[in-house]
Design a protein around this motif. Structure first.
Motif, PDB file in Angstrom:
ATOM      1  N   LYS A 127     -43.948   4.946 -30.245  1.00 53.58           N
ATOM      2  CA  LYS A 127     -44.457   3.884 -31.118  1.00 53.58           C
ATOM      3  C   LYS A 127     -45.315   2.892 -30.334  1.00 53.58           C
ATOM      4  CE  LYS A 127     -40.556   4.098 -34.273  1.00 53.58           C
ATOM      5  NZ  LYS A 127     -39.321   3.456 -34.713  1.00 53.58           N
ATOM      6  N   GLU A 130     -48.724   4.521 -29.375  1.00 53.14           N
ATOM      7  CA  GLU A 130     -49.626   4.550 -30.534  1.00 53.14           C
ATOM      8  C   GLU A 130     -50.215   3.169 -30.799  1.00 53.14           C
ATOM      9  OE1 GLU A 130     -47.295   6.212 -33.709  1.00 53.14           O
ATOM     10  OE2 GLU A 130     -47.178   8.171 -32.726  1.00 53.14           O
ATOM     11  N   TYR A 131     -49.395   2.150 -30.692  1.00 53.03           N
ATOM     12  CA  TYR A 131     -49.861   0.781 -30.922  1.00 53.03           C
ATOM     13  C   TYR A 131     -50.896   0.374 -29.861  1.00 53.03           C
ATOM     14  CZ  TYR A 131     -49.823  -4.282 -31.465  1.00 53.03           C
ATOM     15  OH  TYR A 131     -50.200  -5.577 -31.646  1.00 53.03           O
ATOM     16  N   GLN A 133     -52.757   2.225 -27.860  1.00 55.05           N
ATOM     17  CA  GLN A 133     -53.984   3.008 -27.956  1.00 55.05           C
ATOM     18  C   GLN A 133     -54.856   2.541 -29.111  1.00 55.05           C
ATOM     19  OE1 GLN A 133     -52.367   7.008 -28.117  1.00 55.05           O
ATOM     20  NE2 GLN A 133     -52.778   7.327 -25.946  1.00 55.05           N
ATOM     21  N   LYS A 134     -54.233   2.109 -30.192  1.00 55.92           N
ATOM     22  CA  LYS A 134     -54.979   1.637 -31.361  1.00 55.92           C
ATOM     23  C   LYS A 134     -55.570   0.247 -31.124  1.00 55.92           C
ATOM     24  CE  LYS A 134     -54.320   0.498 -36.228  1.00 55.92           C
ATOM     25  NZ  LYS A 134     -53.329   0.290 -37.276  1.00 55.92           N
ATOM     26  N   VAL A 135     -54.760  -0.648 -30.559  1.00 60.38           N
ATOM     27  CA  VAL A 135     -55.184  -2.036 -30.374  1.00 60.38           C
ATOM     28  C   VAL A 135     -56.274  -2.161 -29.313  1.00 60.38           C
ATOM     29  CG1 VAL A 135     -54.391  -4.301 -29.556  1.00 60.38           C
ATOM     30  CG2 VAL A 135     -53.051  -3.045 -31.199  1.00 60.38           C
ATOM     31  N   ARG A 136     -56.089  -1.505 -28.173  1.00 53.45           N
ATOM     32  CA  ARG A 136     -57.057  -1.618 -27.074  1.00 53.45           C
ATOM     33  C   ARG A 136     -57.211  -0.280 -26.350  1.00 53.45           C
ATOM     34  NH1 ARG A 136     -58.528  -6.595 -24.869  1.00 53.45           N
ATOM     35  NH2 ARG A 136     -59.993  -5.286 -23.733  1.00 53.45           N
ATOM     36  N   PRO A 137     -57.962   0.648 -26.934  1.00 52.78           N
ATOM     37  CA  PRO A 137     -58.146   1.951 -26.279  1.00 52.78           C
ATOM     38  C   PRO A 137     -58.799   1.832 -24.907  1.00 52.78           C
ATOM     39  CG  PRO A 137     -59.535   1.759 -28.246  1.00 52.78           C
ATOM     40  CD  PRO A 137     -58.652   0.561 -28.209  1.00 52.78           C
ATOM     41  N   TRP A 140     -56.116   1.222 -22.353  1.00 56.33           N
ATOM     42  CA  TRP A 140     -55.350   2.457 -22.170  1.00 56.33           C
ATOM     43  C   TRP A 140     -56.122   3.418 -21.268  1.00 56.33           C
ATOM     44  CZ3 TRP A 140     -50.464   3.702 -23.100  1.00 56.33           C
ATOM     45  CH2 TRP A 140     -50.106   5.037 -22.982  1.00 56.33           C
ATOM     46  N   GLN A 141     -57.411   3.526 -21.514  1.00 58.83           N
ATOM     47  CA  GLN A 141     -58.259   4.441 -20.744  1.00 58.83           C
ATOM     48  C   GLN A 141     -58.285   4.085 -19.260  1.00 58.83           C
ATOM     49  OE1 GLN A 141     -62.315   4.440 -22.075  1.00 58.83           O
ATOM     50  NE2 GLN A 141     -62.924   6.062 -20.683  1.00 58.83           N
TER      51      GLN A 141
END
Length: 156
Positions: A127, A130-131, A133-137, A140-141
Motif C-alpha cells: 500500500k 503504491e502511494y 509511486q503515485k504521489v511522487r514517481p 521513487w525513481q
C-alpha cells in the motif's frame, strides 16, 4: 506603533507534501502524509492525551507511521531513509500511547539515511509503495537502492 511579528506564525501549519523529513501514516486502508507529526501535531494526535502505559488505552488500534527522508543524489532527489513507528490510539476515548524515545531515535536514523522496515507486513508495504509511486514517481525513481529493496522485499 507597529507590531512586530517575531515568531512568524501563531498556528502550526503543516502541508501534506514530501519534504526532507516527512511522516507517512497507514491507518487501516488509508495512506497519507501528515507532516504535523514531526511536532506531535498530526490529525491523528490532535485532541489525544498520551499516556505512559499502553494498557491504559482501552480500545486502541495500531496505526503505522513511517519517518521518510529525501536526499539529493547525482541523478536527482529521491527517497533516502525510512524508519517505522507505531501509534496506539483510542480516538473515541481521546487517549493514546506512543513511545516517544523510539520515535525520536527512528527519526534520527531516517535522517541519516538508514533503512529499516522490520516488522512492517508485506501488505502494508505494498500500500505504501503504491502511494509513494503515485504521489511522487520522480522520488521513487531516484530512491537509494536500500530504500527500494526494503520497500519491495517479500519478508515481514
Amino acid at each position: 506603533m507597529q507590531k512586530l511579528s517575531l515568531t512568524g506564525s501563531t498556528k502550526h501549519a503543516a502541508d501534506d507534501q514530501l519534504r526532507g523529513l516527512s511522516v507517512l501514516f497507514l491507518d487501516g486502508d488509508e495512506v497519507f502524509i501528515d507532516n504535523g507529526a514531526i511536532h506531535g501535531k498530526s490529525r491523528l494526535e490532535t485532541g489525544v492525551k498520551f499516556v505512559q502505559n499502553r494498557a491504559e488505552v482501552p480500545n486502541g488500534r495500531t496505526v503505522l507511521g513511517l519517518w521518510i527522508t529525501l536526499h539529493r543524489f547525482p541523478e536527482g532527489q529521491g527517497f533516502y531513509g525510512v524508519q517505522p513507528f507505531e501509534l496506539f490510539l483510542d480516538k473515541e476515548a481521546q487517549v493514546g500511547y506512543k513511545n516517544l524515545v523510539e520515535q525520536v531515535k527512528g527519526m534520527e536514523k531516517a535522517v541519516r539515511g538508514e533503512v529499516n522496515l522490520a516488522g512492517v507486513p508485506q501488505a502494508a508495504r505494498q500500500k505504501i509503495v503504491e502511494y509513494l509511486q503515485k504521489v511522487r514517481p520522480d522520488l521513487w525513481q531516484h530512491a537509494q537502492p536500500a530504500f527500494l529493496e526494503a520497500m519491495t522485499s517479500l519478508g515481514d
